[in-house]
Design a protein around this motif. Sequence first.
Motif, mmCIF file in Angstrom:
data_model
loop_
_atom_site.group_PDB
_atom_site.id
_atom_site.type_symbol
_atom_site.label_atom_id
_atom_site.label_comp_id
_atom_site.label_asym_id
_atom_site.label_seq_id
_atom_site.Cartn_x
_atom_site.Cartn_y
_atom_site.Cartn_z
ATOM 1 N N GLU A 183 0.440 8.039 -4.796
ATOM 2 C CA GLU A 183 0.140 6.617 -4.987
ATOM 3 C C GLU A 183 1.361 5.841 -5.482
ATOM 4 O O GLU A 183 1.529 4.675 -5.130
ATOM 5 C CB GLU A 183 -1.025 6.446 -5.967
ATOM 6 C CG GLU A 183 -2.350 6.927 -5.425
ATOM 7 C CD GLU A 183 -2.809 6.157 -4.198
ATOM 8 O OE1 GLU A 183 -2.672 4.918 -4.162
ATOM 9 O OE2 GLU A 183 -3.303 6.799 -3.252
ATOM 10 N N THR A 184 2.201 6.473 -6.261
ATOM 11 C CA THR A 184 3.396 5.806 -6.772
ATOM 12 C C THR A 184 4.449 5.657 -5.682
ATOM 13 O O THR A 184 4.949 4.553 -5.441
ATOM 14 C CB THR A 184 3.977 6.591 -7.968
ATOM 15 O OG1 THR A 184 2.974 6.689 -8.982
ATOM 16 C CG2 THR A 184 5.216 5.894 -8.525
ATOM 17 N N LYS B 168 4.297 5.835 -2.391
ATOM 18 C CA LYS B 168 3.948 5.056 -1.191
ATOM 19 C C LYS B 168 4.189 3.561 -1.393
ATOM 20 O O LYS B 168 4.371 2.828 -0.427
ATOM 21 C CB LYS B 168 2.522 5.328 -0.752
ATOM 22 C CG LYS B 168 1.466 4.634 -1.545
ATOM 23 C CD LYS B 168 0.077 4.882 -0.980
ATOM 24 C CE LYS B 168 -0.932 3.987 -1.664
ATOM 25 N NZ LYS B 168 -2.279 4.212 -1.212
ATOM 26 N N GLN B 169 4.228 3.120 -2.644
ATOM 27 C CA GLN B 169 4.489 1.704 -2.927
ATOM 28 C C GLN B 169 5.957 1.334 -2.768
ATOM 29 O O GLN B 169 6.283 0.158 -2.597
ATOM 30 C CB GLN B 169 4.047 1.373 -4.348
ATOM 31 C CG GLN B 169 2.563 1.489 -4.550
ATOM 32 C CD GLN B 169 2.171 1.195 -5.972
ATOM 33 O OE1 GLN B 169 2.806 0.407 -6.674
ATOM 34 N NE2 GLN B 169 1.118 1.842 -6.432
ATOM 35 N N TYR B 170 6.844 2.340 -2.821
ATOM 36 C CA TYR B 170 8.268 2.056 -2.845
ATOM 37 C C TYR B 170 9.061 2.613 -1.675
ATOM 38 O O TYR B 170 10.213 2.250 -1.489
ATOM 39 C CB TYR B 170 8.880 2.606 -4.150
ATOM 40 C CG TYR B 170 8.244 2.006 -5.374
ATOM 41 C CD1 TYR B 170 8.569 0.720 -5.783
ATOM 42 C CD2 TYR B 170 7.305 2.715 -6.115
ATOM 43 C CE1 TYR B 170 7.981 0.153 -6.901
ATOM 44 C CE2 TYR B 170 6.706 2.159 -7.233
ATOM 45 C CZ TYR B 170 7.050 0.873 -7.619
ATOM 46 O OH TYR B 170 6.456 0.307 -8.718
#
Length: 149
Positions: free
Chosen positions: A22-23, A25-27
């Motif tokens: 989840e972390t 995939k945001q960046y």
Amino acid sequence: MKLINSLIGGFVGAIALNILHETVKQYYEKAPRIDLLGEEALEKSLDAVGIDPPEGKNLYLATLAGDVISNGLYYSAIGFGSTKNIYIKGAVAGLAAGVGALQLPEPMGLDDLPVTYSKPTKALTVSWYLFGGLVAAAVIKGLESKRKF
């Protein structure tokens, strides 16, 4: 107590895997989108039995919950038996899950692109499941070591 330690370790490994996913995939645009694969699988499964699948955020949350539960139970198996080679068991379980995530979607009728988009995507998919297996092994080993005192 061994079963409880295995379950705790398995679920910690599964949660660690999901936090990582989840972390990142945001960046990172080439990050695996295991969530999209899971959503498609849930939608198709529910459609097959005549149940309307949830939509939007509810679909995402149902998929996330299913992922944590299934991976938590899977990683829990690392704690069965001796803890002598537990890191090897964790690595093998993680690598098997990662390779399975790459190889199983297409034969199951799912779009594999979210996890096979690029070489970095494939490598991260396998690495993240490996990470989950090793975290589970470390937690189980730690809990079992405390139990002996």
